[in-house]
Scaffold this motif. Sequence first.
Motif, PDB file in Angstrom:
ATOM      1  N   GLY A 254      10.544  50.723   0.603  1.00  0.00           N
ATOM      2  CA  GLY A 254      10.677  49.454   1.313  1.00  0.00           C
ATOM      3  C   GLY A 254      11.341  49.642   2.670  1.00  0.00           C
ATOM      4  N   ALA A 255      12.399  50.431   2.708  1.00  0.00           N
ATOM      5  CA  ALA A 255      13.121  50.639   3.963  1.00  0.00           C
ATOM      6  C   ALA A 255      12.230  51.346   4.976  1.00  0.00           C
ATOM      7  CB  ALA A 255      14.394  51.450   3.702  1.00  0.00           C
ATOM      8  N   ALA A 256      11.437  52.298   4.509  1.00  0.00           N
ATOM      9  CA  ALA A 256      10.536  53.027   5.412  1.00  0.00           C
ATOM     10  C   ALA A 256       9.483  52.087   5.972  1.00  0.00           C
ATOM     11  CB  ALA A 256       9.883  54.185   4.664  1.00  0.00           C
ATOM     12  N   GLU A 257       8.945  51.271   5.108  1.00  0.00           N
ATOM     13  CA  GLU A 257       7.894  50.331   5.531  1.00  0.00           C
ATOM     14  C   GLU A 257       8.435  49.336   6.559  1.00  0.00           C
ATOM     15  OE1 GLU A 257       6.187  46.541   5.626  1.00  0.00           O
ATOM     16  OE2 GLU A 257       7.754  46.838   4.133  1.00  0.00           O
ATOM     17  N   ARG A 258       9.708  48.938   6.394  1.00  0.00           N
ATOM     18  CA  ARG A 258      10.310  47.986   7.344  1.00  0.00           C
ATOM     19  C   ARG A 258      10.783  48.677   8.626  1.00  0.00           C
ATOM     20  NH1 ARG A 258      13.049  46.718   2.618  1.00  0.00           N
ATOM     21  NH2 ARG A 258      14.988  47.540   3.499  1.00  0.00           N
ATOM     22  N   GLY A 259      10.734  50.031   8.642  1.00  0.00           N
ATOM     23  CA  GLY A 259      11.173  50.757   9.832  1.00  0.00           C
ATOM     24  C   GLY A 259      12.680  50.716  10.028  1.00  0.00           C
ATOM     25  N   GLU A 260      13.432  50.761   8.931  1.00  0.00           N
ATOM     26  CA  GLU A 260      14.890  50.732   9.042  1.00  0.00           C
ATOM     27  C   GLU A 260      15.373  52.015   9.715  1.00  0.00           C
ATOM     28  OE1 GLU A 260      16.456  48.108   8.325  1.00  0.00           O
ATOM     29  OE2 GLU A 260      15.266  47.002   6.838  1.00  0.00           O
ATOM     30  N   GLN A 261      16.396  51.892  10.580  1.00  0.00           N
ATOM     31  CA  GLN A 261      16.839  53.034  11.377  1.00  0.00           C
ATOM     32  C   GLN A 261      17.830  53.889  10.586  1.00  0.00           C
ATOM     33  OE1 GLN A 261      17.645  49.645  13.774  1.00  0.00           O
ATOM     34  NE2 GLN A 261      17.593  50.960  15.576  1.00  0.00           N
ATOM     35  N   MET A 262      17.391  55.044  10.155  1.00  0.00           N
ATOM     36  CA  MET A 262      18.303  55.947   9.433  1.00  0.00           C
ATOM     37  C   MET A 262      17.687  57.337   9.344  1.00  0.00           C
ATOM     38  SD  MET A 262      17.678  54.884   5.425  1.00  0.00           S
ATOM     39  CE  MET A 262      17.745  53.131   5.727  1.00  0.00           C
ATOM     40  N   ILE A 263      18.574  58.307   9.036  1.00  0.00           N
ATOM     41  CA  ILE A 263      18.094  59.646   8.687  1.00  0.00           C
ATOM     42  C   ILE A 263      18.263  59.771   7.179  1.00  0.00           C
ATOM     43  CG2 ILE A 263      18.390  62.136   8.977  1.00  0.00           C
ATOM     44  CD1 ILE A 263      19.748  61.519  11.668  1.00  0.00           C
ATOM     45  N   TYR A 264      17.182  59.917   6.477  1.00  0.00           N
ATOM     46  CA  TYR A 264      17.243  60.025   5.028  1.00  0.00           C
ATOM     47  C   TYR A 264      16.925  61.469   4.657  1.00  0.00           C
ATOM     48  CZ  TYR A 264      16.733  58.672   0.113  1.00  0.00           C
ATOM     49  OH  TYR A 264      16.891  58.550  -1.241  1.00  0.00           O
ATOM     50  N   ILE A 265      17.912  62.181   4.107  1.00  0.00           N
ATOM     51  CA  ILE A 265      17.696  63.580   3.738  1.00  0.00           C
ATOM     52  C   ILE A 265      17.597  63.695   2.224  1.00  0.00           C
ATOM     53  CG2 ILE A 265      18.712  65.912   3.733  1.00  0.00           C
ATOM     54  CD1 ILE A 265      19.857  65.246   6.483  1.00  0.00           C
TER      55      ILE A 265
END
Lengths: 451, 420
Positions: A254-265
Amino acid sequence: MGKSYPTIAFYPDRCDGCNQCVEACAEFHSGTRNPAHSRIKVSQDGEEGAFFLALCRQCGEPRCVPSCPAGALKKDIDTGVVSLDESKCVSCQLCTLACPYGGITYNPITHQVMKCDFCDGDPVCVKACPRGALELKTGSDIYNGWGDLEDLFVPGISACQGCNSELLIRHTLRRIGPNTVVATPPGCIPGVGAVGFNGVTATKTPIFHPLLTNTAAMLAGIRRYYNRIGRDVTMLAFAGDGGTADVGFQSLSGAAERGEQMIYICVDNEGYMNTGVQRSSTTPYGAWTSTTPVGTVLRGKSRDAKPMALLMVMHNCEYVATACMTFMEDYYAKLEKAVEAAKRGMAYIHVFSPCPTGWRFPPSKLIEVGRKAVETNMVPLWEYEAEARCIDFTHPVEDPLPVKAYLSLIGKYNHLDEEQVAHIQRKTDERIETLKKFTREGDVKPIQDAA
Amino acid sequence: MSHSNYLIIGSSHAALSALEAIRIQDTEGSITLVTQEDTLPYSPTILPYVISGQIDPEQIFLRDAEALDRHRVTFKKGARVVAVDPANHSVSMDSGETLKYEKMLLATGAEPTLPPIPGVKDASCHVLRTLGDAVRLQSIAQKAKSAIILGAGLIGMHAAENLAKAGVQIAIVEALPRVLPGYFDEQAAGLVQQVFTEHGIKILTGSTVTHVTASNGTCTVSLESGGELSGDLLLVATGVRARMDYLAGSGIDIGEGIVVDDTMRTSSRDIWAAGDVAEARSFFGGKKRVNANLPNAVEQGRIAGMDMVGDSALKPFTGGIARNAYHFFGHRAFSVGLVGRAESAGGIEVDQVFLPSSVQYQKMVFEDDRLVAVSGVNTMLDPGIMYELVRQRVDLSEVKARFAAGPLQMGRILMSKIWG
């Protein structure tokens, strides 16, 4: 301690083909500016316009040296330079046949071979380049540069010996810096004490412990708050493969689809290691875990791993990459891009994270396991940038080793029979073929949100 | 009784490459290096230059005693192996000594063969394989006025040039129709021959010797064509064979050489072979054969050493490719692949430039858009890059026109893109 030798690095995008390096080299070595005397050679691809360099690499294990019948070539252990003793050379040319880089060449004027001698440690070509396309570097310069960055992870945590995560966290925080909020859901990383013990945390940045299910959602909320009050703070997740590909997947998706600003490792150690080595959806086919045991019927995991990084490419992320800590320079380059991409949307990095304890290999082999994973193509290193809409291999393996070279290092694969190895080889080859379809030369471009 | 973790028989390129490869991984294990020579390690390839005096025989050694000590090598010189006993992991030496080993490399190289020509054995002919041969020839060359050389392979041609430089009048007799038949085609060989002739060296190709007589220090060679040649010195350079007589009764598979697999293992456990003595897979066609050249010996030696020590970075042998570089009278030639023979097959394209007046020649042979052979005389190519293009079977279909127009530049560009 090993020695670190200097090398001449070439940045082709800064080169305009002015040939001043060539002329400087010729002049230093012959007194004339005739390029026939130059040890450094610049070629231009007429069609693409790009510049290429042929120059001695001062190889660690040079091929020219053992091919010299006169003993005229030597690797100097103090300077690292492969030196040519012209008084011994008989001009037999066998070195030119041995070198795969065009680094030692025939000079038709002197009838001798010639090669870069580093100009007594201060190469004239580097000084002559007006555009900084040549730089004198040493391997330790590169590492020391990172070492100069502030270490934001304390010593003395309770990770297992040889743990990849400690290396990963230390270097990641060095690059991303203190202006960061870290989220790390249940898994090994909080387990070793990153989120705190005795009332203190192991990071010198704010860090918190979300649920397995909501890491990306919580970071999204924090970032949105900072956006509202006008502060640019980096959101960073260190989540295991369980917290990413299984339990945490819906909030990440969901966060990726909304384009949330973060670095997810995603720290992928291919299973639930801190709770006793259970299988996850990224556990590879054939691997032993406590829930995919090896007995008379079951022979380890019977399903293939979920291609998590590729799934994230399909989520309209700004940046997606795979990484392996053995290839530290590659990882730093990817962090650079992730930091920028996370200002616009999601940057996802999938880090291959070998686990000596859960996978059954000696802690001293961590780096070697990573190297073999990449060299067999079990873990291809690549990146995807939204703007380019394609995948680029960042460490292409031309001549991959058989997967067995990797599998045989690791205890969790000890039981594999020939058929299982053949399956893994086939899937590895297929995966590379699939990835190639998404490269610049390939015929598939990942979908991109038109808006 | 001496016992070594690693026993290496031979001390030239294959042996030394193996030694280095072993020491990278195992700094402790005992290594014994055995040579039948009475000197420090050297390369047979350097010997012609000793004859002309271009290089001092004291300056040719590939390792000095200090370097061998640094590698903690027990170096036994003047010691010849006479028998191998794989079951007992031991070898017998000519001195009667027995050496035990855990792993052994046979890198005993090749030795000259004498052709079955009547009179050759009785004439005091010379061969050129050891430093002793070279030093003898050097001293004779100072007195001799003329010499006859049988065989126009690399050894014969190198020796001819260096004897000529020492002031000796030379005639070369070769049974095949051209010089250097193993490496060059007719045009390239013709250019080499032309240069030799210009330097006063007489070359008789396609000539068969019927018998040799010797009297009062003069050798006379009778030719089938009816002519005769006389000289103060007779050098026989008609061929070499793998030196493996000591394997009789060992049970180890041999053919033209010691048969090895792609990691240089012989048919016997714990025994490897590499270099001019080994019969390994060919790159083209896959048939096993001896590929006696220096770069091949270096590569095989390294592979053998890595396998002996269990180096996990080992990549198996990709197959032997004929290759050589040759410098003669200030000219330069090289070849990779079977330049002469490749044309006979189907699906072949040949690109050549022949400029006899300026002694220049370049030939590239493509098969299915891949380079399979290349040779040049006085062309500015990087032979090592050409070799890699052949070995990696690089697909040139996209760049073939550009490659043919500028193989030097395009070769370097491909190198940078693919493996550089």
